[in-house]
Design a protein around this motif. Structure first.
Motif, PDB file in Angstrom:
ATOM      1  N   UNK A 580      -6.662 -44.432   3.192  1.00 35.11           N
ATOM      2  CA  UNK A 580      -5.502 -44.082   2.375  1.00 35.11           C
ATOM      3  C   UNK A 580      -4.238 -44.478   3.124  1.00 35.11           C
ATOM      4  N   UNK A 581      -3.333 -45.212   2.450  1.00 36.32           N
ATOM      5  CA  UNK A 581      -2.091 -45.668   3.066  1.00 36.32           C
ATOM      6  C   UNK A 581      -0.928 -44.900   2.444  1.00 36.32           C
ATOM      7  N   UNK A 582      -0.180 -44.209   3.292  1.00 38.12           N
ATOM      8  CA  UNK A 582       0.972 -43.430   2.842  1.00 38.12           C
ATOM      9  C   UNK A 582       2.144 -43.771   3.739  1.00 38.12           C
ATOM     10  N   UNK A 583       2.890 -44.832   3.363  1.00 41.49           N
ATOM     11  CA  UNK A 583       3.974 -45.289   4.221  1.00 41.49           C
ATOM     12  C   UNK A 583       3.419 -45.807   5.532  1.00 41.49           C
ATOM     13  N   UNK A 584       3.896 -45.215   6.605  1.00 38.99           N
ATOM     14  CA  UNK A 584       3.442 -45.635   7.932  1.00 38.99           C
ATOM     15  C   UNK A 584       2.101 -45.015   8.291  1.00 38.99           C
ATOM     16  N   UNK A 585       1.775 -43.877   7.677  1.00 45.24           N
ATOM     17  CA  UNK A 585       0.540 -43.170   8.037  1.00 45.24           C
ATOM     18  C   UNK A 585      -0.657 -43.730   7.285  1.00 45.24           C
ATOM     19  N   UNK A 586      -1.742 -43.958   8.009  1.00 41.43           N
ATOM     20  CA  UNK A 586      -3.010 -44.368   7.418  1.00 41.43           C
ATOM     21  C   UNK A 586      -4.061 -43.331   7.764  1.00 41.43           C
ATOM     22  N   UNK A 587      -4.842 -42.958   6.765  1.00 46.57           N
ATOM     23  CA  UNK A 587      -5.815 -41.884   6.928  1.00 46.57           C
ATOM     24  C   UNK A 587      -7.203 -42.395   6.564  1.00 46.57           C
ATOM     25  N   UNK A 588      -8.155 -42.207   7.480  1.00 49.58           N
ATOM     26  CA  UNK A 588      -9.548 -42.531   7.190  1.00 49.58           C
ATOM     27  C   UNK A 588     -10.103 -41.478   6.243  1.00 49.58           C
ATOM     28  N   UNK A 589     -10.593 -41.900   5.076  1.00 45.17           N
ATOM     29  CA  UNK A 589     -11.095 -40.969   4.065  1.00 45.17           C
ATOM     30  C   UNK A 589     -12.610 -41.029   3.896  1.00 45.17           C
ATOM     31  N   UNK A 590     -13.213 -42.174   4.167  1.00 39.24           N
ATOM     32  CA  UNK A 590     -14.667 -42.291   4.033  1.00 39.24           C
ATOM     33  C   UNK A 590     -15.156 -43.430   4.919  1.00 39.24           C
ATOM     34  N   UNK A 591     -16.409 -43.290   5.386  1.00 35.80           N
ATOM     35  CA  UNK A 591     -16.984 -44.292   6.276  1.00 35.80           C
ATOM     36  C   UNK A 591     -18.485 -44.355   6.033  1.00 35.80           C
ATOM     37  N   UNK A 592     -19.013 -45.557   5.949  1.00 38.39           N
ATOM     38  CA  UNK A 592     -20.456 -45.703   5.763  1.00 38.39           C
ATOM     39  C   UNK A 592     -20.975 -46.839   6.639  1.00 38.39           C
ATOM     40  N   UNK A 593     -22.225 -46.696   7.070  1.00 40.74           N
ATOM     41  CA  UNK A 593     -22.922 -47.751   7.801  1.00 40.74           C
ATOM     42  C   UNK A 593     -24.405 -47.623   7.472  1.00 40.74           C
ATOM     43  N   UNK A 594     -25.232 -48.306   8.211  1.00 42.28           N
ATOM     44  CA  UNK A 594     -26.654 -48.340   7.875  1.00 42.28           C
ATOM     45  C   UNK A 594     -27.322 -46.965   7.989  1.00 42.28           C
ATOM     46  N   UNK A 595     -26.741 -46.057   8.786  1.00 41.73           N
ATOM     47  CA  UNK A 595     -27.427 -44.799   9.084  1.00 41.73           C
ATOM     48  C   UNK A 595     -26.773 -43.550   8.509  1.00 41.73           C
ATOM     49  N   UNK A 596     -25.522 -43.639   8.051  1.00 42.38           N
ATOM     50  CA  UNK A 596     -24.882 -42.444   7.503  1.00 42.38           C
ATOM     51  C   UNK A 596     -23.736 -42.818   6.585  1.00 42.38           C
ATOM     52  N   UNK A 597     -23.332 -41.853   5.760  1.00 40.31           N
ATOM     53  CA  UNK A 597     -22.116 -41.936   4.965  1.00 40.31           C
ATOM     54  C   UNK A 597     -21.341 -40.650   5.212  1.00 40.31           C
ATOM     55  N   UNK A 598     -20.059 -40.778   5.488  1.00 38.35           N
ATOM     56  CA  UNK A 598     -19.262 -39.606   5.818  1.00 38.35           C
ATOM     57  C   UNK A 598     -17.950 -39.634   5.048  1.00 38.35           C
ATOM     58  N   UNK A 600     -14.042 -37.746   5.262  1.00 37.23           N
ATOM     59  CA  UNK A 600     -13.236 -37.065   6.266  1.00 37.23           C
ATOM     60  C   UNK A 600     -11.766 -37.206   5.898  1.00 37.23           C
ATOM     61  N   UNK A 601     -10.899 -36.721   6.743  1.00 39.50           N
ATOM     62  CA  UNK A 601      -9.451 -36.917   6.610  1.00 39.50           C
ATOM     63  C   UNK A 601      -8.864 -36.880   8.009  1.00 39.50           C
ATOM     64  N   UNK A 602      -8.778 -38.033   8.653  1.00 42.76           N
ATOM     65  CA  UNK A 602      -8.225 -38.094  10.003  1.00 42.76           C
ATOM     66  C   UNK A 602      -7.422 -39.377  10.163  1.00 42.76           C
ATOM     67  N   UNK A 603      -6.446 -39.333  11.033  1.00 39.75           N
ATOM     68  CA  UNK A 603      -5.557 -40.467  11.235  1.00 39.75           C
ATOM     69  C   UNK A 603      -6.336 -41.710  11.664  1.00 39.75           C
ATOM     70  N   UNK A 604      -5.961 -42.831  11.087  1.00 40.55           N
ATOM     71  CA  UNK A 604      -6.524 -44.104  11.526  1.00 40.55           C
ATOM     72  C   UNK A 604      -5.520 -44.744  12.477  1.00 40.55           C
ATOM     73  N   UNK A 605      -5.817 -44.659  13.769  1.00 39.73           N
ATOM     74  CA  UNK A 605      -4.985 -45.296  14.773  1.00 39.73           C
ATOM     75  C   UNK A 605      -5.866 -46.212  15.609  1.00 39.73           C
ATOM     76  N   UNK A 606      -5.342 -46.717  16.736  1.00 37.20           N
ATOM     77  CA  UNK A 606      -6.126 -47.662  17.519  1.00 37.20           C
ATOM     78  C   UNK A 606      -7.371 -47.025  18.124  1.00 37.20           C
ATOM     79  N   UNK A 607      -7.286 -45.736  18.495  1.00 36.76           N
ATOM     80  CA  UNK A 607      -8.458 -45.041  19.037  1.00 36.76           C
ATOM     81  C   UNK A 607      -9.523 -44.881  17.952  1.00 36.76           C
ATOM     82  N   UNK A 608      -9.087 -44.455  16.764  1.00 36.16           N
ATOM     83  CA  UNK A 608     -10.036 -44.260  15.663  1.00 36.16           C
ATOM     84  C   UNK A 608     -10.691 -45.579  15.262  1.00 36.16           C
ATOM     85  N   UNK A 609      -9.890 -46.638  15.145  1.00 31.10           N
ATOM     86  CA  UNK A 609     -10.441 -47.928  14.752  1.00 31.10           C
ATOM     87  C   UNK A 609     -11.435 -48.428  15.793  1.00 31.10           C
TER      88      UNK A 609
END
Length: 617
Positions: A580-598, A600-609
């Motif tokens: 989710x993009x809200x101005x300067x803030x980006x928020x991770x809302x969902x994530x999926x890969x071969x083993x799980x789907x999740x 969430x609501x947490x900031x997407x920054x360089x550490x998160x990415x």
């Protein structure tokens, strides 16, 4: 030169239109029509006019012809200093921009000096925020500069799409431009025409300072031939000109800082500084005498720091401004959301991340073998407290115990896993915990319906315990003491796909990509995904962007977007993130890969990415 031809005594005050720079003239405060050595008549802010027999001939190069070694492909645009063509360099096999000076202008020493000054001075700079100059040449009496192609449009174009910019984006753009100017100033170069039109954006949203056509080499001021402009000559674009430019006094790099402050004002408010001045005399007087305008009077959602930066940058006396562009950039980057002083509307929700150690896990699993395998794997990760229960009632019997992570099976004797999550979500103390449903026959929608908030993950029974930790690692603020997959990434080896609503990505996402060091990044739209126009091949990560709107709280919307990637037959992706993009803030809302789907609501920054990319290794 007298007033000739059509004249216009008003200043064009539309922030969305390019402003024509004033070229050289002897200052005359009583005149509202000015001219340069080319008999160009212009009014401050109005369009440049020429007599029919004086207008410089645009160099007409046919598509397919060559200028030097460069193959001409397309006319990109024209201006007072010539034409710019898209061309191809067959030696290096890349597209370039070729700026060609009209012969009649090249015959005038001052104009040619200005042109060559731009090429030579800019070519000496090596900064990612200054347009790169590759070559300079002359053929058939045509002088030309070869430079990099910048395809993202100008900051002015960006404003025409949205009016004023989010203050975070505006401050980042101006801070990056300040970095470029700092490099120019260190080389003794003063730009003298800083404005949104001369700040270009690459497709990856990297800011580039361009058009050094009015530039002045400070150390050349005492040389008759190389001093393109001297005291008594006024050059620039009036809405952004410094007081010393208006007065015709000697200028230095602090004049650019004044113009950069005016540029920031326009980006934040959508209006020029001193926008209420209808004539050149009033505009000149305002820049020379009136107090610096307050952007907060036009935009109540700005941090006080924005006002302070503009006030200092646009001080009347150069010695009262920032003494170098780097200092201005530092102040802009130091602004944060805690300084916001909104006076109208609703302040966007801001997420405060507090990273903490993953210390406790509660496992609800009737299968003893499954429970022991999970417990042993988690213990190897350094988690100090692991409780195992085969019934839901046992897990909730001690209300003083608040685990960081709860892993529950779908099939528990006294309560289903979905109902267990629904019950746990009513406990406010668990809002920051991650709840994991270990099930092979449940859906993400069922999980979302059970837990409306917080981080939730769905993993299959065949999922390895490490993959549960990967979900926690990527989607929460928790750090397990030991994680085998917490290893450095090689950004050069990773291929990333950005899926947005248009063919350009938000500036904040471009900055994030650059900070992590990703180079192999492809951009597409949700409409083109899976079609002939869309991308093809294998990607390590796909990031789906959605601008915040009325449905920002609909978690199912973001989870559903993950399916669009998995359904695309033309690509293969290891992991997909919905953001989710809200101005300067980006928020991770969902994530999926071969083993799980999740979800969430947490900031997407360089550490998160970086954490997300780690799950693809």
């Amino acid at each position: 030169m007298a007033n000739q031809g059509a004249s216009n005594d008003s200043v064009e005050n539309r922030a969305g239109e390019p402003q024509t720079p004033i070229t050289e003239h002897e200052p005359d405060l009583d005149s509202e029509t000015v001219c340069d050595g080319l008999n160009v008549k212009t009014v401050m802010g109005a369009k440049t006019e020429f007599d029919n027999n004086e207008f410089p001939t645009v160099p007409e190069l046919e598509v397919g012809s060559s200028l030097g070694k460069y193959e001409i492909r397309q006319l990109l645009g024209t201006g007072g200093m010539g034409a710019v063509y898209l061309a191809f360099d067959p030696m290096i096999e890349r597209e370039v921009a070729v700026k060609v000076l009209p012969p009649e202008i090249a015959s005038r020493p001052q104009a040619l000096d200005r042109f060559l000054t731009e090429a030579k001075a800019t070519g000496k700079l090596n900064n990612q925020h200054v347009v790169a100059i590759y070559d300079i040449g002359v053929q058939d009496n045509l002088n030309y500069i070869v430079m990099e192609v910048i395809r993202g449009g100008s900051v002015l174009d960006l404003m025409e799409q949205s009016g004023s910019l989010p203050w975070e984006d505006a401050c980042r753009i101006v801070a990056d431009a300040a970095d470029g100017l700092e490099a120019a100033h260190a080389a003794g170069l003063v730009h003298r025409d800083i404005k949104p039109e001369n700040l270009m954006l690459t497709e990856g949203r990297v800011v580039k300072v361009v058009d050094f056509g009015l530039a002045k080499l400070v150390d050349a001021a005492n040389h008759t031939r190389t001093a393109v402009t001297k005291a008594g000559q006024v050059m620039g674009t009036p809405q952004f000109m410094s007081p010393e430019q208006f007065s015709g006094a000697n200028i230095d790099h602090r004049s650019d800082i004044y113009s950069l402050g005016g540029t920031l004002f326009q980006l934040l408010t959508g209006q020029f500084p001193f926008d209420n001045c209808p004539t050149i005399v009033q505009l000149m007087y305002a820049h020379l005498e009136q107090p610096v305008p307050d952007p907060n009077e036009l935009n109540g959602n700005l941090p006080a720091g924005c006002r302070d930066v503009i006030a200092r940058a646009m001080a009347k006396e150069p010695q009262e401004r920032y003494q170098d562009a780097a200092e201005m950039a530092r102040d802009l980057r130091s602004l944060d959301h805690r300084q916001s002083e909104p006076t109208s509307g609703t302040k966007p929700e801001r997420i405060i991340e507090e990273w903490r150690t993953l210390e406790s896990v509660c496992i609800i699993e009737p299968s003893k073998i499954q429970a022991l395998m999970l417990r042993d794997a988690l213990a190897k990760s350094g988690i100090s407290s692991i409780r195992v229960h085969d019934r839901a009632a046992e897990a909730t019997s001690d209300p003083s115990l608040v685990p960081d992570v709860v892993v529950t099976s779908m099939h528990v004797p006294d309560l289903s896993g979905v109902d267990m999550i629904k019950k746990l979500r009513t406990d406010q103390r668990l809002q920051q915990s991650m709840l994991v449903l270990n099930s092979s026959d449940s859906t993400v929608d069922e999980l979302i319906d059970a837990g409306k908030t917080g981080a939730l993950a769905l993993v299959s029974k065949k999922t390895k315990p490490d993959d549960i930790l990967r979900a926690v690692h990527a989607c929460t603020f928790l750090n397990a003491p030991k994680m085998s997959f917490d290893v450095p990434i090689d950004p050069l080896s990773l291929r990333v796909l950005i899926v947005g609503d248009g063919d350009q990505i938000p500036y904040s996402m471009a900055e994030l990509i650059r900070s992590v060091g990703l180079l192999d990044v492809e951009i597409t739209t949700l409409v083109d995904l899976g079609t002939e126009k869309g991308p093809v091949g294998k990607f390590d990560l796909a990031i789906l962007l959605r601008t915040a709107g009325d449905a920002t709280g609909d978690t199912k919307l973001y989870a559903g977007r993950l399916l669009r990637v998995s359904e695309a037959k033309t690509i293969e992706v290891k992991a997909t993130a919905a953001v989710q993009v809200d101005g300067h803030q980006m928020t991770l809302r969902a994530l999926s890969c071969r083993s799980f789907t999740a979800v969430t609501r947490c900031l997407l920054d360089d550490i998160r990415l970086t954490r997300i990319l780690q799950i693809t290794l």
